[in-house]
Design an enzyme around this catalytic site. Structure first.
Site, PDB file in Angstrom:
ATOM      1  N   ASN A 139     -21.261  -1.141   1.737  1.00  0.00           N
ATOM      2  CA  ASN A 139     -21.377  -0.876   3.180  1.00  0.00           C
ATOM      3  C   ASN A 139     -22.585   0.004   3.513  1.00  0.00           C
ATOM      4  O   ASN A 139     -22.508   0.849   4.413  1.00  0.00           O
ATOM      5  CB  ASN A 139     -20.094  -0.225   3.708  1.00  0.00           C
ATOM      6  CG  ASN A 139     -18.865  -1.077   3.437  1.00  0.00           C
ATOM      7  OD1 ASN A 139     -18.800  -2.221   3.862  1.00  0.00           O
ATOM      8  ND2 ASN A 139     -17.904  -0.532   2.698  1.00  0.00           N
ATOM      9  N   LEU A 171     -13.281 -14.819   2.564  1.00  0.00           N
ATOM     10  CA  LEU A 171     -12.453 -15.880   3.155  1.00  0.00           C
ATOM     11  C   LEU A 171     -12.018 -15.492   4.565  1.00  0.00           C
ATOM     12  O   LEU A 171     -11.199 -16.177   5.178  1.00  0.00           O
ATOM     13  CB  LEU A 171     -11.207 -16.123   2.288  1.00  0.00           C
ATOM     14  CG  LEU A 171     -11.443 -16.812   0.936  1.00  0.00           C
ATOM     15  CD1 LEU A 171     -10.208 -16.689   0.047  1.00  0.00           C
ATOM     16  CD2 LEU A 171     -11.798 -18.279   1.140  1.00  0.00           C
ATOM     17  N   TYR A 224      -7.292   1.637  -3.723  1.00  0.00           N
ATOM     18  CA  TYR A 224      -6.508   0.417  -3.472  1.00  0.00           C
ATOM     19  C   TYR A 224      -5.061   0.610  -3.915  1.00  0.00           C
ATOM     20  O   TYR A 224      -4.776   0.989  -5.050  1.00  0.00           O
ATOM     21  CB  TYR A 224      -7.115  -0.788  -4.185  1.00  0.00           C
ATOM     22  CG  TYR A 224      -8.441  -1.258  -3.601  1.00  0.00           C
ATOM     23  CD1 TYR A 224      -8.878  -0.816  -2.352  1.00  0.00           C
ATOM     24  CD2 TYR A 224      -9.251  -2.142  -4.288  1.00  0.00           C
ATOM     25  CE1 TYR A 224     -10.093  -1.241  -1.817  1.00  0.00           C
ATOM     26  CE2 TYR A 224     -10.471  -2.570  -3.755  1.00  0.00           C
ATOM     27  CZ  TYR A 224     -10.881  -2.114  -2.527  1.00  0.00           C
ATOM     28  OH  TYR A 224     -12.078  -2.529  -2.006  1.00  0.00           O
ATOM     29  N   TRP A 255       0.827  -1.212   0.000  1.00  0.00           N
ATOM     30  CA  TRP A 255       0.000   0.000   0.000  1.00  0.00           C
ATOM     31  C   TRP A 255       0.856   1.255   0.000  1.00  0.00           C
ATOM     32  O   TRP A 255       0.595   2.216  -0.723  1.00  0.00           O
ATOM     33  CB  TRP A 255      -0.893  -0.044   1.254  1.00  0.00           C
ATOM     34  CG  TRP A 255      -1.955   1.007   1.312  1.00  0.00           C
ATOM     35  CD1 TRP A 255      -1.828   2.271   1.789  1.00  0.00           C
ATOM     36  CD2 TRP A 255      -3.304   0.876   0.867  1.00  0.00           C
ATOM     37  NE1 TRP A 255      -3.018   2.941   1.686  1.00  0.00           N
ATOM     38  CE2 TRP A 255      -3.939   2.101   1.130  1.00  0.00           C
ATOM     39  CE3 TRP A 255      -4.048  -0.165   0.294  1.00  0.00           C
ATOM     40  CZ2 TRP A 255      -5.288   2.331   0.824  1.00  0.00           C
ATOM     41  CZ3 TRP A 255      -5.386   0.065   0.000  1.00  0.00           C
ATOM     42  CH2 TRP A 255      -5.979   1.300   0.253  1.00  0.00           C
TER      43      TRP A 255
HETATM   44  N1  LIG Z   1     -16.158  -2.563  -0.082  1.00  0.00           N
HETATM   45  C1  LIG Z   1     -15.263  -2.529   0.880  1.00  0.00           C
HETATM   46  O1  LIG Z   1     -15.323  -1.710   1.806  1.00  0.00           O
HETATM   47  C2  LIG Z   1     -14.117  -3.512   0.837  1.00  0.00           C
HETATM   48  C3  LIG Z   1     -13.244  -3.640   1.926  1.00  0.00           C
HETATM   49  C4  LIG Z   1     -12.200  -4.573   1.835  1.00  0.00           C
HETATM   50  C5  LIG Z   1     -12.063  -5.351   0.693  1.00  0.00           C
HETATM   51  N2  LIG Z   1     -12.913  -5.183  -0.367  1.00  0.00           N
HETATM   52  C6  LIG Z   1     -12.806  -6.023  -1.598  1.00  0.00           C
HETATM   53  O2  LIG Z   1     -12.864  -7.375  -1.212  1.00  0.00           O
HETATM   54  C7  LIG Z   1     -11.748  -8.087  -1.745  1.00  0.00           C
HETATM   55  C8  LIG Z   1     -11.389  -9.228  -0.831  1.00  0.00           C
HETATM   56  O3  LIG Z   1     -10.977  -8.730   0.437  1.00  0.00           O
HETATM   57  P1  LIG Z   1      -9.912  -9.493   1.316  1.00  0.00           P
HETATM   58  O4  LIG Z   1      -8.666  -9.632   0.573  1.00  0.00           O
HETATM   59  O5  LIG Z   1      -9.925  -8.863   2.657  1.00  0.00           O
HETATM   60  O6  LIG Z   1     -10.645 -10.913   1.413  1.00  0.00           O
HETATM   61  P2  LIG Z   1     -10.385 -12.446   1.566  1.00  0.00           P
HETATM   62  O7  LIG Z   1     -10.580 -13.081   0.229  1.00  0.00           O
HETATM   63  O8  LIG Z   1     -11.235 -12.866   2.697  1.00  0.00           O
HETATM   64  O9  LIG Z   1      -8.861 -12.620   2.041  1.00  0.00           O
HETATM   65  C9  LIG Z   1      -7.803 -12.607   1.153  1.00  0.00           C
HETATM   66  C10 LIG Z   1      -6.576 -12.228   1.930  1.00  0.00           C
HETATM   67  O10 LIG Z   1      -6.326 -13.235   2.907  1.00  0.00           O
HETATM   68  C11 LIG Z   1      -5.053 -13.821   2.663  1.00  0.00           C
HETATM   69  N3  LIG Z   1      -5.173 -15.274   2.862  1.00  0.00           N
HETATM   70  C12 LIG Z   1      -6.209 -16.055   2.600  1.00  0.00           C
HETATM   71  N4  LIG Z   1      -5.955 -17.344   2.941  1.00  0.00           N
HETATM   72  C13 LIG Z   1      -4.694 -17.342   3.405  1.00  0.00           C
HETATM   73  C14 LIG Z   1      -3.845 -18.363   3.916  1.00  0.00           C
HETATM   74  N5  LIG Z   1      -4.229 -19.624   4.016  1.00  0.00           N
HETATM   75  N6  LIG Z   1      -2.593 -18.012   4.303  1.00  0.00           N
HETATM   76  C15 LIG Z   1      -2.173 -16.739   4.192  1.00  0.00           C
HETATM   77  N7  LIG Z   1      -2.944 -15.723   3.711  1.00  0.00           N
HETATM   78  C16 LIG Z   1      -4.191 -16.018   3.329  1.00  0.00           C
HETATM   79  C17 LIG Z   1      -4.710 -13.502   1.227  1.00  0.00           C
HETATM   80  O11 LIG Z   1      -3.323 -13.489   1.081  1.00  0.00           O
HETATM   81  P3  LIG Z   1      -2.656 -13.927  -0.309  1.00  0.00           P
HETATM   82  O12 LIG Z   1      -2.876 -12.790  -1.245  1.00  0.00           O
HETATM   83  O13 LIG Z   1      -1.217 -14.152   0.045  1.00  0.00           O
HETATM   84  O14 LIG Z   1      -3.333 -15.172  -0.757  1.00  0.00           O
HETATM   85  C18 LIG Z   1      -5.347 -12.133   1.073  1.00  0.00           C
HETATM   86  O15 LIG Z   1      -4.509 -11.126   1.637  1.00  0.00           O
HETATM   87  C19 LIG Z   1     -10.663  -7.019  -1.914  1.00  0.00           C
HETATM   88  O16 LIG Z   1      -9.702  -7.383  -2.877  1.00  0.00           O
HETATM   89  C20 LIG Z   1     -11.491  -5.839  -2.367  1.00  0.00           C
HETATM   90  O17 LIG Z   1     -11.734  -5.960  -3.757  1.00  0.00           O
HETATM   91  C21 LIG Z   1     -13.943  -4.289  -0.300  1.00  0.00           C
END
Ligand SMILES: NC(=O)c1ccc[n+]([C@@H]2O[C@H](COP(=O)([O-])OP(=O)(O)OC[C@H]3O[C@@H](n4cnc5c(N)ncnc54)[C@H](OP(=O)(O)O)[C@@H]3O)[C@@H](O)[C@H]2O)c1
Length: 314
Positions: free
Chosen positions: A152, A221, A50, A16
């Site tokens: 949200n 996730l 982002y 970031w």
């Molecule tokens: N609308 C909003 O306010 C809002 C807020 C936050 C996010 N978002 C959107 O939602 C999307 C998903 O959010 P998120 O990334 O928080 O969700 P997520 O899919 O729940 O989690 C993914 C994150 O967890 C890590 N992860 C998952 N399994 C893992 C494991 N076994 N070991 C290590 N790391 C692991 C991933 O790392 P790796 O990359 O290393 O796999 C990645 O950083 C974002 O990309 C964005 O587009 C929207």
């Protein structure tokens, strides 16, 4: 067939606080996008903030280097959060000029001339629904965005905006997961003293279902807390949930990621999870999610929910 999953691009473009991205981040983004496309994912989720613009910029570079890709995918992005000094969160801004300038910057970075869907990132307490409505109407008329939605926001907030729009809101993106299960609590505790404390605006999913608004789940996730990641602040029930997720994955011959996502996909609101892993193997591990969700029994679904909740339903 196109997947119901959406690929979240927040993890693309490098750290970031890095001022720019380089060829390594382009290669990483390419590998992640290829892994998502291989699953049949065609929708990609962005926000102007982002990576402080780097996520959209690196994606724009991929689009430029891959002629024809833009026509095969749908792009959504969000505006409405202003970063402060040093790149931290500053404040919300859904004034007309912030919306119009935000979309112009997003289109420039993504190197495209339209968004398939624009989302208002978070509810701005100072927003004027009529002003927001006219800014969105202008973007729709110009062809800069093809549909508009929110993130949200509650049913009441969506209703206030809808009064000033001539097209229906298309989506609400909310934090929903086995960990962030307040959306289920708010349903089962509707006639219960604990109902007010769920942290989820009751009636939001019902509003979306009634009005054909797609429910998208961010952090579906739960950042990996049940699928092998050591999170900084584990919850008291994380170990039990992770064990049950593993047990179900083994019994079904699938991955832990597919079980965690399947739990969301089993919900009748037809939730679209926005997966955020940037690791190709972890993206590939989501392949069975829809099949697992479709076949999940009530017993399995409630067992996961009650284990995550840490107590039985009332
Ligand atoms: N609308 C909003 O306010 C809002 C807020 C936050 C996010 N978002 C959107 O939602 C999307 C998903 O959010 P998120 O990334 O928080 O969700 P997520 O899919 O729940 O989690 C993914 C994150 O967890 C890590 N992860 C998952 N399994 C893992 C494991 N076994 N070991 C290590 N790391 C692991 C991933 O790392 P790796 O990359 O290393 O796999 C990645 O950083 C974002 O990309 C964005 O587009 C929207």
């Amino acid at each position: 067939m196109a997947s119901r999953l959406i690929y979240g691009c927040m993890g693309l473009g490098g750290p970031w606080d890095a001022p720019d991205y380089g060829s390594e981040q382009v290669r990483q983004a390419e590998a992640a996008v290829e892994a998502a496309l291989a699953l049949g994912i065609t929708r990609f989720d962005h926000a102007d903030i982002y990576g402080r613009g780097k996520s959209e910029a690196v994606f724009g570079e991929l689009l430029q280097g891959s002629p024809g890709l833009r026509d095969r995918i749908q792009l959504q992005s969000k505006v409405g959060i202003r970063l402060g000094e040093g790149g931290g969160f500053g404040h919300y801004d859904l004034s007309a000029s912030a919306i119009l300038d935000g979309v112009a910057g997003t289109l420039r970075r993504l190197r495209t001339d339209y968004l398939d869907l624009l989302l208002l990132h978070r509810p701005d307490p100072l927003l004027d629904p009529a002003e927001v409505g006219s800014a969105l109407t202008r973007l729709l008329a110009d062809g800069a965005v093809r549909a508009v939605g929110v993130s949200n926001m509650s049913a009441a907030q969506m209703g206030a905006l809808q009064d000033h729009l001539h097209v229906p809101l298309a989506a609400d993106q909310l934090e929903l997961s086995l960990h962030h299960h307040g959306f289920v609590d708010s349903t089962v505790l509707v006639n219960h003293a604990d109902g007010a404390a769920t942290g989820f605006p009751h009636g939001t999913l019902e509003h979306c279902l009634r009005h054909g608004i797609e429910v998208q789940a961010w952090s579906p996730l739960a950042g990996g807390r049940y699928t092998g990641r050591n999170v900084a602040e584990p919850g008291p029930h994380d170990g039990a949930v992770a064990a049950l997720v593993s047990e179900l994955a083994a019994a079904k011959g699938t991955t832990v990621e597919a079980v965690v996502l399947g739990w969301l996909l089993r919900h009748p609101a037809r939730i679209a999870p926005v997966i955020g892993s940037a690791t190709p193997q972890r993206i590939a591990a989501c392949a069975d999610a829809e099949a697992v969700g479709g076949a999940m029994t009530r017993e399995e679904w409630f067992a996961l929910y009650q284990t995550a909740r840490g107590r039985s339903i009332p």
